[in-house]
Motif scaffolding. Structure first.
Motif, PDB file in Angstrom:
ATOM      1  N   ALA A 111       0.851  -1.261   0.012  1.00 12.28           N
ATOM      2  CA  ALA A 111      -0.052  -0.162  -0.002  1.00 12.28           C
ATOM      3  C   ALA A 111       0.818   0.939  -0.006  1.00 12.28           C
ATOM      4  O   ALA A 111       0.542   2.396  -0.418  1.00 12.28           O
ATOM      5  CB  ALA A 111      -0.972  -0.018   1.106  1.00 12.28           C
ATOM      6  N   TYR A 112       2.111   1.083   0.633  1.00  7.64           N
ATOM      7  CA  TYR A 112       3.097   2.333   0.716  1.00  7.64           C
ATOM      8  C   TYR A 112       4.389   1.754   0.971  1.00  7.64           C
ATOM      9  O   TYR A 112       4.595   0.560   1.422  1.00  7.64           O
ATOM     10  CB  TYR A 112       2.431   3.537   1.624  1.00  7.64           C
ATOM     11  N   LEU A 113       5.456   2.502   0.665  1.00  9.08           N
ATOM     12  CA  LEU A 113       6.903   2.351   1.173  1.00  9.08           C
ATOM     13  C   LEU A 113       7.043   3.386   2.203  1.00  9.08           C
ATOM     14  O   LEU A 113       7.068   4.358   1.772  1.00  9.08           O
ATOM     15  CB  LEU A 113       7.909   2.334  -0.121  1.00  9.08           C
ATOM     16  N   MET A 114       7.604   2.842   3.305  1.00  4.74           N
ATOM     17  CA  MET A 114       8.406   3.993   4.324  1.00  4.74           C
ATOM     18  C   MET A 114       9.809   3.868   4.024  1.00  4.74           C
ATOM     19  O   MET A 114      10.516   2.831   4.284  1.00  4.74           O
ATOM     20  CB  MET A 114       7.802   3.271   5.704  1.00  4.74           C
ATOM     21  N   LEU A 115      10.178   4.965   3.950  1.00  6.30           N
ATOM     22  CA  LEU A 115      11.502   5.463   3.730  1.00  6.30           C
ATOM     23  C   LEU A 115      12.227   6.020   4.909  1.00  6.30           C
ATOM     24  O   LEU A 115      11.876   7.148   5.424  1.00  6.30           O
ATOM     25  CB  LEU A 115      12.140   6.296   2.689  1.00  6.30           C
TER      26      LEU A 115
ATOM     27  N   ALA B 262       8.637  17.402   2.332  1.00  8.20           N
ATOM     28  CA  ALA B 262       7.095  17.401   2.200  1.00  8.20           C
ATOM     29  C   ALA B 262       6.818  17.720   0.913  1.00  8.20           C
ATOM     30  O   ALA B 262       5.625  17.246   0.510  1.00  8.20           O
ATOM     31  CB  ALA B 262       6.686  18.495   3.135  1.00  8.20           C
ATOM     32  N   ALA B 263       7.612  18.419  -0.052  1.00  6.18           N
ATOM     33  CA  ALA B 263       6.764  19.036  -1.261  1.00  6.18           C
ATOM     34  C   ALA B 263       7.171  18.000  -2.259  1.00  6.18           C
ATOM     35  O   ALA B 263       6.490  18.073  -3.274  1.00  6.18           O
ATOM     36  CB  ALA B 263       7.726  20.312  -1.742  1.00  6.18           C
ATOM     37  N   GLN B 264       7.872  17.100  -1.992  1.00  5.15           N
ATOM     38  CA  GLN B 264       8.106  15.927  -3.145  1.00  5.15           C
ATOM     39  C   GLN B 264       6.694  15.237  -3.273  1.00  5.15           C
ATOM     40  O   GLN B 264       5.974  14.779  -2.598  1.00  5.15           O
ATOM     41  CB  GLN B 264       9.066  14.880  -2.599  1.00  5.15           C
ATOM     42  N   PRO B 265       6.333  15.219  -4.905  1.00  6.80           N
ATOM     43  CA  PRO B 265       5.059  14.702  -5.116  1.00  6.80           C
ATOM     44  C   PRO B 265       4.726  13.331  -4.617  1.00  6.80           C
ATOM     45  O   PRO B 265       3.657  12.826  -4.496  1.00  6.80           O
ATOM     46  CB  PRO B 265       4.566  15.065  -6.618  1.00  6.80           C
ATOM     47  N   GLU B 266       5.643  12.436  -4.491  1.00 10.41           N
ATOM     48  CA  GLU B 266       5.653  11.087  -4.433  1.00 10.41           C
ATOM     49  C   GLU B 266       5.393  10.711  -2.947  1.00 10.41           C
ATOM     50  O   GLU B 266       4.913   9.466  -2.674  1.00 10.41           O
ATOM     51  CB  GLU B 266       6.881  10.358  -4.942  1.00 10.41           C
ATOM     52  N   VAL B 267       5.484  11.878  -2.197  1.00 11.08           N
ATOM     53  CA  VAL B 267       5.366  11.461  -0.709  1.00 11.08           C
ATOM     54  C   VAL B 267       4.037  11.943   0.007  1.00 11.08           C
ATOM     55  O   VAL B 267       3.405  12.933  -0.627  1.00 11.08           O
ATOM     56  CB  VAL B 267       6.303  12.352   0.196  1.00 11.08           C
ATOM     57  N   GLU B 268       3.391  10.881   0.574  1.00 10.42           N
ATOM     58  CA  GLU B 268       2.108  10.942   1.013  1.00 10.42           C
ATOM     59  C   GLU B 268       2.143  11.335   2.446  1.00 10.42           C
ATOM     60  O   GLU B 268       1.005  11.855   3.195  1.00 10.42           O
ATOM     61  CB  GLU B 268       1.203   9.749   0.822  1.00 10.42           C
ATOM     62  N   SER B 269       3.027  11.255   3.316  1.00 12.53           N
ATOM     63  CA  SER B 269       3.149  11.318   4.800  1.00 12.53           C
ATOM     64  C   SER B 269       4.463  11.391   5.358  1.00 12.53           C
ATOM     65  O   SER B 269       5.609  11.109   4.779  1.00 12.53           O
ATOM     66  CB  SER B 269       2.347   9.887   5.416  1.00 12.53           C
ATOM     67  N   LEU B 270       4.650  12.155   6.404  1.00 13.04           N
ATOM     68  CA  LEU B 270       5.887  12.429   6.993  1.00 13.04           C
ATOM     69  C   LEU B 270       5.850  11.736   8.480  1.00 13.04           C
ATOM     70  O   LEU B 270       4.646  12.083   9.143  1.00 13.04           O
ATOM     71  CB  LEU B 270       6.129  13.675   7.151  1.00 13.04           C
TER      72      LEU B 270
ATOM     73  N   ARG C 113       5.325   0.605 -14.409  1.00 11.39           N
ATOM     74  CA  ARG C 113       4.229   0.527 -13.594  1.00 11.39           C
ATOM     75  C   ARG C 113       4.206   1.523 -12.567  1.00 11.39           C
ATOM     76  O   ARG C 113       5.315   2.116 -12.266  1.00 11.39           O
ATOM     77  CB  ARG C 113       4.185  -0.715 -12.902  1.00 11.39           C
ATOM     78  N   THR C 114       3.166   1.864 -11.870  1.00 14.32           N
ATOM     79  CA  THR C 114       3.094   3.160 -10.926  1.00 14.32           C
ATOM     80  C   THR C 114       3.548   2.486  -9.603  1.00 14.32           C
ATOM     81  O   THR C 114       2.537   1.614  -9.228  1.00 14.32           O
ATOM     82  CB  THR C 114       1.650   3.769 -10.760  1.00 14.32           C
ATOM     83  N   PRO C 115       4.306   3.047  -8.859  1.00 11.30           N
ATOM     84  CA  PRO C 115       4.990   2.445  -7.618  1.00 11.30           C
ATOM     85  C   PRO C 115       3.981   3.050  -6.599  1.00 11.30           C
ATOM     86  O   PRO C 115       3.155   3.800  -6.530  1.00 11.30           O
ATOM     87  CB  PRO C 115       6.275   3.049  -7.489  1.00 11.30           C
ATOM     88  N   PRO C 116       4.218   2.504  -5.472  1.00 14.56           N
ATOM     89  CA  PRO C 116       3.478   2.940  -4.113  1.00 14.56           C
ATOM     90  C   PRO C 116       3.634   4.102  -3.801  1.00 14.56           C
ATOM     91  O   PRO C 116       4.859   4.660  -4.084  1.00 14.56           O
ATOM     92  CB  PRO C 116       3.720   1.646  -3.147  1.00 14.56           C
ATOM     93  N   PRO C 117       2.673   4.673  -3.048  1.00 14.38           N
ATOM     94  CA  PRO C 117       3.201   6.011  -2.353  1.00 14.38           C
ATOM     95  C   PRO C 117       4.061   6.059  -1.436  1.00 14.38           C
ATOM     96  O   PRO C 117       4.395   4.772  -0.857  1.00 14.38           O
ATOM     97  CB  PRO C 117       1.850   6.814  -1.912  1.00 14.38           C
ATOM     98  N   LEU C 118       4.986   7.035  -1.005  1.00 17.50           N
ATOM     99  CA  LEU C 118       6.114   6.910  -0.229  1.00 17.50           C
ATOM    100  C   LEU C 118       5.691   7.636   1.104  1.00 17.50           C
ATOM    101  O   LEU C 118       5.086   8.685   0.892  1.00 17.50           O
ATOM    102  CB  LEU C 118       7.366   7.537  -0.839  1.00 17.50           C
ATOM    103  N   GLN C 119       6.178   7.200   2.106  1.00 23.58           N
ATOM    104  CA  GLN C 119       6.151   7.760   3.499  1.00 23.58           C
ATOM    105  C   GLN C 119       7.650   8.093   3.839  1.00 23.58           C
ATOM    106  O   GLN C 119       8.440   7.096   3.697  1.00 23.58           O
ATOM    107  CB  GLN C 119       5.402   7.061   4.487  1.00 23.58           C
ATOM    108  N   VAL C 120       7.861   9.006   4.489  1.00 25.25           N
ATOM    109  CA  VAL C 120       9.060   9.311   5.028  1.00 25.25           C
ATOM    110  C   VAL C 120       9.357   9.570   6.521  1.00 25.25           C
ATOM    111  O   VAL C 120       8.361  10.244   7.123  1.00 25.25           O
ATOM    112  CB  VAL C 120       9.561  10.577   4.542  1.00 25.25           C
ATOM    113  N   LEU C 121      10.438   9.142   7.105  1.00 26.66           N
ATOM    114  CA  LEU C 121      10.673   9.168   8.464  1.00 26.66           C
ATOM    115  C   LEU C 121      11.676  10.273   8.682  1.00 26.66           C
ATOM    116  O   LEU C 121      12.917  10.118   8.166  1.00 26.66           O
ATOM    117  CB  LEU C 121      11.070   7.784   8.848  1.00 26.66           C
TER     118      LEU C 121
END
Length: 326
Positions: free
Chosen positions: A107-111, A156-164, A134-142
Motif C-alpha cells: 500500500a505504501y513504502l516507508m523510507l 514534504a513538497a516531493q509529489p511522491e510523498v504522502e506522509s511524514l 508501472r506506478t509504484p506505491p506512494p512513499l512515506q518518509v521518516l
C-alpha cells in the motif's frame, strides 16, 4: 453536491489515511497483526518492518517473507505497507526489486532516516527504476535526523510523498546527550522545547503540502488511558492525523483518541446537511454563521470520524459515504 466537489473546487481534498500505523517485524507478530486487521477492518494500517525486523545478513529472506505475507489471505484490505532499509543501505535496492516483482503490491513504502531532499530524490529515482512502467506505491518518509528536519519543507513538497513521520528515539539520540532521556517519555516528548519544535515543524510542513503528519511511537504499553491522552495531544495540540503503534494493545486507544466526540460528530452532520440543502451558501445554525470555511472544517471532522470506524447515522452514510457519493 458532495462536500468534496462543493468545497474543494480547483484543489485536491485533504489526503486521508487510517489514523493508526501499526508496526511489526517478527514473523509471529506480523501474522497476528494481519489477522487482527482482517477482523477489525481497514481502520488501521499494518507496516511490515524490514529495517528493524530483519536479522543482519538475512535481509533477502526477510523481504521474501514480507512479500509472502502481503500475498496471503490475511491481507483482506490492501492496507499493508513496508518499511524498507534507508536509501543508502546496501539492502535498499534489493528490497525494492523484490517488492516490485511481488504478486501483490504494498500500500505504501516507508523510507527511514531521510537526511535531505537530495537523498530523497535518489530514493524516488530508485523506486521508479525498480517499478519501471508501472506506478509504484506512494512513499512515506521518516524524519529522525538533524538533516531531515532542516529540509523538511523540501521533503514534504516531493509529489511522491504522502506522509511524514517523526522518529523520536533516533532524533533524541542524535543529540548525543544534549536532550535528556526524559524527552523520550510520554510526558517529556510533549514538553521538551527541541522535541516540541521538531514535532511542530514536521506537522506544519506535512499539512502545508497536503500530506499526512504521523506521530511517533509511545512506548507505554500498560496504561491505556495515558496512551490515549498522549495520542489526543498529538492530534489536538500538534496537528498530527496519524500515529504509530508498536503493540496490538495500542491500536484501540489510539483509534479512540483520534475519534471526534459524539457531540462534534452530531454538530458536523447538522451543519453539513443544512449546508447541502442550501447549495453550500452561508447558513445560520445554533445562532452561528457558517460558510464554506467552516463547512470544510466540519467535513474533515466527519471524514475522520468515518475513517476511525465510528458509527454514523444512516442519513450521513447515505449522503456522504455511499460509493456513489464519494
Amino acid at each position: 453536491m458532495h462536500p468534496k466537489l462543493a468545497l474543494f473546487a480547483g484543489e485536491a481534498p485533504p489526503r486521508r489515511l487510517p489514523v493508526v500505523d501499526h508496526y511489526c517485524g517478527i514473523e509471529k507478530l506480523m501474522r497476528k497483526s494481519l489477522q487482527l486487521q482482517a477482523g477489525r477492518g481497514p481502520v488501521f494500517d499494518v507496516t511490515l518492518d524490514c529495517e528493524d525486523g530483519a536479522a543482519v545478513g538475512a535481509e533477502a529472506e526477510h523481504i521474501q517473507l514480507v512479500c509472502e505475507l502481503m500475498a496471503s489471505a490475511d491481507n483482506h484490505h490492501d492496507r499493508v505497507g513496508v518499511r524498507v532499509h534507508s536509501i543508502d543501505h546496501p539492502a535498499f535496492e534489493m528490497e525494492l526489486d523484490t517488492l516490485a516483482r511481488a504478486s501483490r503490491a504494498a500500500a505504501y513504502l516507508m523510507l527511514p532516516k531521510v537526511e535531505s531532499a537530495q537523498q530523497l530524490h535518489r530514493g524516488v529515482a530508485a523506486v521508479k527504476a525498480a517499478w519501471g512502467a508501472r506506478t509504484p506505491p506512494p512513499l512515506q518518509v521518516l524524519i529522525e535526523t538533524h538533516g531531515g528536519l532542516r529540509e523538511v519543507e523540501a521533503i514534504a513538497a516531493q509529489p511522491e510523498v504522502e506522509s511524514l513521520s517523526f522518529g523520536l528515539m533516533d532524533f533524541v539520540s542524535g543529540h548525543h546527550g544534549a536532550i535528556p532521556r526524559s524527552a523520550m517519555t510520554m510526558e517529556g516528548q510533549f514538553s521538551h522545547p527541541l522535541v516540541r519544535r521538531a514535532k511542530l515543524m514536521i506537522s506544519a510542513a506535512a499539512l502545508g503540502h497536503g500530506k499526512v503528519p504521523s506521530h511517533c511511537v509511545v512506548t507505554e504499553l500498560k496504561d491505556k488511558h495515558r496512551l490515549q491522552a498522549a495520542a489526543g495531544r498529538a492530534w489536538r495540540e500538534f496537528g498530527y492525523l496519524r500515529m504509530w503503534s508498536i503493540h496490538p494493545d495500542q491500536i484501540e486507544p489510539i483509534l479512540e483518541a483520534f475519534s471526534p466526540s459524539a457531540a462534534e460528530v452530531d454538530e458536523a452532520i447538522e451543519v453539513l446537511l443544512a449546508a447541502q440543502e442550501a447549495q453550500w451558501a452561508p447558513i445560520r445554525h445554533r445562532d452561528h454563521l457558517h460558510d464554506r470555511a467552516s463547512y470544510r472544517y466540519f467535513w474533515s471532522l466527519l471524514d475522520q470520524a468515518h475513517a476511525t470506524g465510528q458509527p454514523l447515522p444512516e442519513v450521513a452514510l447515505s449522503r456522504f459515504f455511499t460509493p456513489g457519493n464519494r
